[in-house]
Every structure is written in structure tokens, then in C-alpha cells.
Design a protein around this motif. Sequence first.
Motif, PDB file in Angstrom:
ATOM      1  N   ASN A  75       0.836  -1.203   0.000  1.00  0.00           N
ATOM      2  CA  ASN A  75       0.000   0.000   0.000  1.00  0.00           C
ATOM      3  C   ASN A  75       0.874   1.258   0.000  1.00  0.00           C
ATOM      4  O   ASN A  75       0.756   2.108   0.883  1.00  0.00           O
ATOM      5  N   ILE A  76       1.763   1.347  -0.988  1.00  0.00           N
ATOM      6  CA  ILE A  76       2.641   2.515  -1.087  1.00  0.00           C
ATOM      7  C   ILE A  76       2.731   2.975  -2.535  1.00  0.00           C
ATOM      8  O   ILE A  76       2.779   2.164  -3.456  1.00  0.00           O
ATOM      9  N   CYS A  77       2.742   4.271  -2.720  1.00  0.00           N
ATOM     10  CA  CYS A  77       2.920   4.855  -4.040  1.00  0.00           C
ATOM     11  C   CYS A  77       4.377   4.692  -4.449  1.00  0.00           C
ATOM     12  O   CYS A  77       5.289   4.877  -3.640  1.00  0.00           O
ATOM     13  N   ARG A  78       4.615   4.360  -5.701  1.00  0.00           N
ATOM     14  CA  ARG A  78       5.968   4.147  -6.199  1.00  0.00           C
ATOM     15  C   ARG A  78       6.725   5.451  -6.411  1.00  0.00           C
ATOM     16  O   ARG A  78       7.928   5.449  -6.631  1.00  0.00           O
ATOM     17  N   LYS A 116       1.501   6.488   1.667  1.00  0.00           N
ATOM     18  CA  LYS A 116       0.460   5.464   1.763  1.00  0.00           C
ATOM     19  C   LYS A 116      -0.599   5.775   0.708  1.00  0.00           C
ATOM     20  O   LYS A 116      -1.118   6.888   0.652  1.00  0.00           O
ATOM     21  N   LEU A 117      -0.902   4.804  -0.122  1.00  0.00           N
ATOM     22  CA  LEU A 117      -1.833   4.991  -1.226  1.00  0.00           C
ATOM     23  C   LEU A 117      -3.277   5.107  -0.729  1.00  0.00           C
ATOM     24  O   LEU A 117      -3.965   6.069  -1.023  1.00  0.00           O
ATOM     25  N   CYS A 118      -3.728   4.118   0.009  1.00  0.00           N
ATOM     26  CA  CYS A 118      -5.079   4.137   0.580  1.00  0.00           C
ATOM     27  C   CYS A 118      -4.958   4.369   2.074  1.00  0.00           C
ATOM     28  O   CYS A 118      -4.363   3.554   2.785  1.00  0.00           O
ATOM     29  N   PRO A 165      -2.731  10.313  -2.599  1.00  0.00           N
ATOM     30  CA  PRO A 165      -3.145  11.638  -2.133  1.00  0.00           C
ATOM     31  C   PRO A 165      -2.001  12.659  -2.117  1.00  0.00           C
ATOM     32  O   PRO A 165      -2.249  13.854  -1.987  1.00  0.00           O
ATOM     33  N   TYR A 166      -0.772  12.215  -2.300  1.00  0.00           N
ATOM     34  CA  TYR A 166       0.383  13.107  -2.212  1.00  0.00           C
ATOM     35  C   TYR A 166       0.675  13.815  -3.527  1.00  0.00           C
ATOM     36  O   TYR A 166       0.655  15.037  -3.604  1.00  0.00           O
ATOM     37  N   HIS A 167       0.948  13.074  -4.595  1.00  0.00           N
ATOM     38  CA  HIS A 167       1.263  13.678  -5.886  1.00  0.00           C
ATOM     39  C   HIS A 167       0.381  13.170  -7.023  1.00  0.00           C
ATOM     40  O   HIS A 167       0.706  13.331  -8.187  1.00  0.00           O
ATOM     41  N   ALA A 168      -0.697  12.488  -6.699  1.00  0.00           N
ATOM     42  CA  ALA A 168      -1.717  12.058  -7.662  1.00  0.00           C
ATOM     43  C   ALA A 168      -1.257  11.013  -8.671  1.00  0.00           C
ATOM     44  O   ALA A 168      -1.864  10.877  -9.733  1.00  0.00           O
TER      45      ALA A 168
END
Length: 179
Positions: A77-80, A85-87, A101-104
Motif C-alpha cells: 500500500n505505497i505509491c511508487r 500510503k496509497l489508501c 493523495p500526495y502527488h496524484a
Amino acid sequence: MTSTNLPASLIPTLAGEYYTDPGIFAREQERVFEAMWFCVARACELDKPGAFRTYQVGRESVLVSRARDNSVRAFLNICRHRGAKLCTEESGEVKRAFQCPYHAWTYGLDGKLVAAPNLTSMPDIDRTAYGLINVHVREWLGYVWVCLAENPPSFEEDVLGAVVERLGDVASIERYDVD
């Protein structure tokens, strides 16, 4: 009374540090929860494409969702992009994709990177290579199982093997009608 002269009916216990030491706990997370198959959800909780739930497995947050082809998928659950945290919700539903939610940065239900700000100006970004990190996942008896290990142990040997050891055969648990 020391552990060497305990009555035979008492089993000695570990020293207190084994229950409270953060280093020992971290090693247990890595060697137990992150290395074996772990049952995280009832499959019915992921009743349609886009339904998702997040779970803490060992030291990692895991995103489990139902994909468009109706399969269950699991990812870290992490954005690359920056590791956010993605969700952030425990459960929910998305229409088409997960968006950081950080950089879309946006990922399809299959984990593939589908969009990001200025992505067209970054031709060296491979959308598959920068997709979400897959977690091994398996559905069995109406439950979802995940394993964080790079090379997971055999589900058949570990999980089904434990059922056979306890009940005699796999069919015995299937007759329980767990659903």
C-alpha cells in the motif's frame, strides 16, 4: 524457585525481554508474518471490482482489492513515486483506479501506473515497472490469503498441509461449508 527446580508439571517460560524487546518483535514480524501465508479477509468483503481493504501484515501495509476481471489482487500500500500510503482508509471502493493523495500518481485495479502529473514528459518511465508492488495472493474457501515473501512457501504444503495434518484430508474442511 528457579527454572531448574520447577515442578515437572510447569513448563519454563522465556525471560521477560522476549515479550517486550522491540528488536525481537521486529525479527518475529519479518520471520513469521512476512514469510508465511497469512489469512487477511473474507472474499465476500471484496464484492465488486474496485472494492478494497487495507491490512497490516508484519511491518507492511497491504492493499487487497477486487480487479476488473473479478480476481483478487494484493499490493504493498505505497505509491511508487515518493512512498506515501496509497489508501489511507481501512476499506472502501474506487471506480477505476487508486490515486495517491500526495502527488496524484494513479494506478489501475491491476496495479499498473495509468497516470501521473507530467507523465507524458517522462518517456523513460515504464508504466508496468513503476506499477504497484505485487503481493502474492490466493483465494481459498471464501478467504483471501497473502504472503509478503519474495519466494513464498508452497500454499499447498503449508496451509493445505496443515489442514491435512489436523483433519486427515482437505475435503474435510471443505465439507464445513465455511462460506
